[in-house]
Design a protein around this motif. Structure first.
Motif, PDB file in Angstrom:
ATOM      1  N   LEU A   1       5.119 -21.029  -5.456  1.00 28.35           N
ATOM      2  CA  LEU A   1       4.580 -20.617  -6.755  1.00 28.35           C
ATOM      3  C   LEU A   1       3.970 -19.222  -6.687  1.00 28.35           C
ATOM      4  O   LEU A   1       4.147 -18.406  -7.609  1.00 28.35           O
ATOM      5  CB  LEU A   1       3.539 -21.632  -7.225  1.00 28.35           C
ATOM      6  N   GLU A   2       3.246 -18.947  -5.619  1.00 28.47           N
ATOM      7  CA  GLU A   2       2.655 -17.620  -5.475  1.00 28.47           C
ATOM      8  C   GLU A   2       3.742 -16.557  -5.376  1.00 28.47           C
ATOM      9  O   GLU A   2       3.612 -15.467  -5.950  1.00 28.47           O
ATOM     10  CB  GLU A   2       1.736 -17.596  -4.257  1.00 28.47           C
TER      11      GLU A   2
ATOM     12  N   SER B   1       6.735 -12.263  -8.070  1.00 28.76           N
ATOM     13  CA  SER B   1       8.024 -11.652  -8.382  1.00 28.76           C
ATOM     14  C   SER B   1       8.138 -11.327  -9.868  1.00 28.76           C
ATOM     15  O   SER B   1       8.546 -10.225 -10.248  1.00 28.76           O
ATOM     16  CB  SER B   1       9.153 -12.591  -7.957  1.00 28.76           C
ATOM     17  N   VAL B   2       7.773 -12.295 -10.719  1.00 29.23           N
ATOM     18  CA  VAL B   2       7.843 -12.066 -12.172  1.00 29.23           C
ATOM     19  C   VAL B   2       6.871 -10.967 -12.591  1.00 29.23           C
ATOM     20  O   VAL B   2       7.213 -10.064 -13.371  1.00 29.23           O
ATOM     21  CB  VAL B   2       7.554 -13.373 -12.941  1.00 29.23           C
ATOM     22  N   ASN B   3       5.659 -11.014 -12.058  1.00 28.97           N
ATOM     23  CA  ASN B   3       4.665 -10.005 -12.430  1.00 28.97           C
ATOM     24  C   ASN B   3       5.065  -8.618 -11.930  1.00 28.97           C
ATOM     25  O   ASN B   3       4.874  -7.611 -12.620  1.00 28.97           O
ATOM     26  CB  ASN B   3       3.293 -10.397 -11.895  1.00 28.97           C
ATOM     27  N   GLY B   4       5.610  -8.571 -10.728  1.00 31.58           N
ATOM     28  CA  GLY B   4       6.040  -7.283 -10.207  1.00 31.58           C
ATOM     29  C   GLY B   4       7.154  -6.671 -11.033  1.00 31.58           C
ATOM     30  O   GLY B   4       7.235  -5.436 -11.177  1.00 31.58           O
TER      31      GLY B   4
ATOM     32  N   ILE C   1       2.386 -13.705 -15.869  1.00 32.94           N
ATOM     33  CA  ILE C   1       1.953 -15.025 -15.399  1.00 32.94           C
ATOM     34  C   ILE C   1       0.584 -14.901 -14.753  1.00 32.94           C
ATOM     35  O   ILE C   1       0.387 -14.120 -13.820  1.00 32.94           O
ATOM     36  CB  ILE C   1       2.944 -15.618 -14.377  1.00 32.94           C
ATOM     37  N   ARG C   2      -0.366 -15.653 -15.263  1.00 36.93           N
ATOM     38  CA  ARG C   2      -1.671 -15.762 -14.622  1.00 36.93           C
ATOM     39  C   ARG C   2      -1.733 -17.141 -13.971  1.00 36.93           C
ATOM     40  O   ARG C   2      -1.766 -18.154 -14.658  1.00 36.93           O
ATOM     41  CB  ARG C   2      -2.795 -15.571 -15.652  1.00 36.93           C
ATOM     42  N   PHE C   3      -1.733 -17.149 -12.656  1.00 33.45           N
ATOM     43  CA  PHE C   3      -1.649 -18.379 -11.866  1.00 33.45           C
ATOM     44  C   PHE C   3      -2.993 -18.631 -11.209  1.00 33.45           C
ATOM     45  O   PHE C   3      -3.418 -17.875 -10.336  1.00 33.45           O
ATOM     46  CB  PHE C   3      -0.533 -18.231 -10.832  1.00 33.45           C
ATOM     47  N   MET C   4      -3.681 -19.697 -11.638  1.00 28.78           N
ATOM     48  CA  MET C   4      -5.033 -19.992 -11.172  1.00 28.78           C
ATOM     49  C   MET C   4      -5.029 -21.305 -10.411  1.00 28.78           C
ATOM     50  O   MET C   4      -4.623 -22.343 -10.950  1.00 28.78           O
ATOM     51  CB  MET C   4      -6.007 -20.067 -12.354  1.00 28.78           C
ATOM     52  N   THR C   5      -5.489 -21.259  -9.173  1.00 31.64           N
ATOM     53  CA  THR C   5      -5.515 -22.472  -8.345  1.00 31.64           C
ATOM     54  C   THR C   5      -6.928 -23.033  -8.252  1.00 31.64           C
ATOM     55  O   THR C   5      -7.431 -23.310  -7.173  1.00 31.64           O
ATOM     56  CB  THR C   5      -4.954 -22.184  -6.945  1.00 31.64           C
TER      57      THR C   5
END
Length: 455
Positions: free
Chosen positions: A316-317, A322-325, A335-339
């Motif tokens: 996922l990271e 990749s998408v954000n880059g 994508i804001r990915f919060m764990t």
């Protein structure tokens, strides 16, 4: 007077702290009606384990009673057979299931010990309601210790087809033990069909005129009881200070942009990588949406000691990066990915400010996030639920946009349609979904099961 005795792996708390799950709150409410006991694991791992002193907590007419587990119990019963054997297998993932005799022995040892510790606490007229895959054989162990009253069981996760379940070593012994229950409840009609098909195909079982099933010399009733949430209570969370604070933060951050939200534990059953790929496909196919919509994925980690979960987090990271880059801009992150997790009241505010709720489960018993998202929406200007056909919730939420999460193009097209959906259609879909959630809420679910058990 008959008490209700609930057994589950984790118990409580006895008050709604804002962090307790909706199911926990619902079960406490049901216990308060007649008085009762909730028995399970304390959450502590000690050398004494299941021989530890019984921990008791009382609030009014409801009591919690918990015991510890030992390091070996935790490794073999919980992290082992429950979460590395049963969890993947019941979610149709034989490719990651581990079949270890050590895990299996630990699972049955802990079930025997829990039954032995619970038995002195159970009165002759008590009704026992056992929950989830941690305790499939607990009813049989209680019967061996002389419990003769009604015992029901509810499985919160899916029940797979026979060809999958039959890969489990000694699967017949496990299912035969489950027939000690008087009532077995499953989330969906599909799960119920799978269970009775197993009885027919593997045990030579047959249905009796009263609807019960007979197999291996036992009779059992098997029915679907789709679990609900405290719909109106959750709707009320939107007005709390915690929710309003998240709404204000999002208003400042989004500045009129649309937000898609996903909330799931990091788990291979949730289809989060498929979600990220579908969102990437949306940005590829609809360049006009770049800079205008973002995906917020909230994924508190779970079962970090299991290798498969560490692997999916790394995936996922990588996908988010990749998408954000590829697509991010100076003032916009796709994508804001919060764990980390959020309290339920804060989540209500996040749902309320999200134009789309996205659930892409590859296999799910029910998925209460889908229901909470609908409950949190403003009826005059609601968001749209995009829901996997493989989540149990899809069986009774046909007004959502139902998608195949394995088809990224299909999910991307549904996201585009949801973002562009006219207000009158959004209101109509939400109104139908919300009315059904109010009718079939958590209290309805619990009462339906317990009424059936009493009958």
């Amino acid at each position: 007077m008959s008490r209700l005795v609930i057994v589950s792996n984790r118990v409580g708390p006895l008050k709604d702290t804002g962090k307790a799950g909706g199911l926990a709150v619902a079960l406490v409410d049901v216990l308060r009606e007649t008085g009762g006991l909730w028995f399970g694991w304390s959450g502590e791992v000690t050398e004494a384990g299941t021989f530890s002193e019984l921990k008791r907590e009382r609030r009014g007419n409801v009591e919690l009673a918990t015991i510890d587990v030992s390091p070996a119990d935790n490794d073999e019963f919980y992290a082992g057979y429950a979460n590395r054997t049963l969890w993947p297998m019941l979610h149709y993932r034989l490719d990651v299931a581990e079949f270890s005799p050590l895990f299996e022995a630990g699972y049955h040892r802990v079930n025997e010990r829990f039954a032995a510790r619970l038995r002195p606490l159970v009165g002759e007229s008590d009704r026992i309601w056992v929950h989830d895959y941690h305790f499939l054989p607990l009813g049989a162990r209680l019967r061996e210790l002389g419990v003769s009253g009604p015992i029901g069981f509810f499985l919160h996760i899916p029940w797979p087809p026979t060809e999958i379940l039959s890969a489990l070593p000694r699967h017949r012994d496990l299912v035969r033990a489950m027939l000690a229950y008087d009532l077995i409840g499953l989330q969906t009609e599909r799960d119920r069909r799978h269970f009775v098909d197993y009885l027919r195909e593997e045990a030579g079982g047959h249905e009796l005129p009263d609807g019960r099933w007979e197999a291996w010399g036992h009779t059992v009733r098997v029915e679907a009881f789709p679990i609900g949430i405290d719909t109106e209570g959750y709707r009320g969370f939107v007005a709390t200070p915690e929710a309003r604070r998240e709404i204000q933060r999002l208003d400042r951050h989004l500045r009129g942009r649309a937000q898609i939200v996903g909330v799931d534990r990091i788990d291979y059953s949730k289809g989060i990588p498929h979600r990220f790929r579908a969102f990437e496909r949306l940005l590829e196919d609809q360049p006009e949406l770049r800079g205008r919509v973002s995906l917020l994925q909230i994924s508190p980690p779970s079962r970090g000691e299991v290798f498969a979960y560490a692997e999916i987090r790394r995936e996922l990271e990588h996908l988010a990066g990749s998408v954000n880059g590829r697509y991010a801009d100076i003032d916009w992150t796709p994508i804001r990915f919060m764990t980390r997790g959020f309290p339920r009241r804060a989540l209500a505010g996040i749902y309320a400010r999200s134009r789309v709720g996205l659930v892409t489960s590859l296999r799910d018993g029910m998925n209460l996030v889908a229901k909470e998202y609908v409950a949190a929406q403003e009826p005059e200007d609601p968001g749209v639920l995009v829901l996997s056909r493989f989540a149990g919730a899809a069986e009774a939420m046909s007004e959502a946009m139902i998608v195949n999460p394995y088809a990224a193009d299909e999910t991307a097209a549904a996201l585009q349609a949801a973002l562009q959906m006219p207000l009158d259609e959004r209101r109509a879909r939400h109104g139908a979904l919300y009315a059904r959630l109010v009718q079939a809420d958590a209290r309805w679910w619990a009462n339906a099961f317990l009424d059936r058990l009493a009958a």
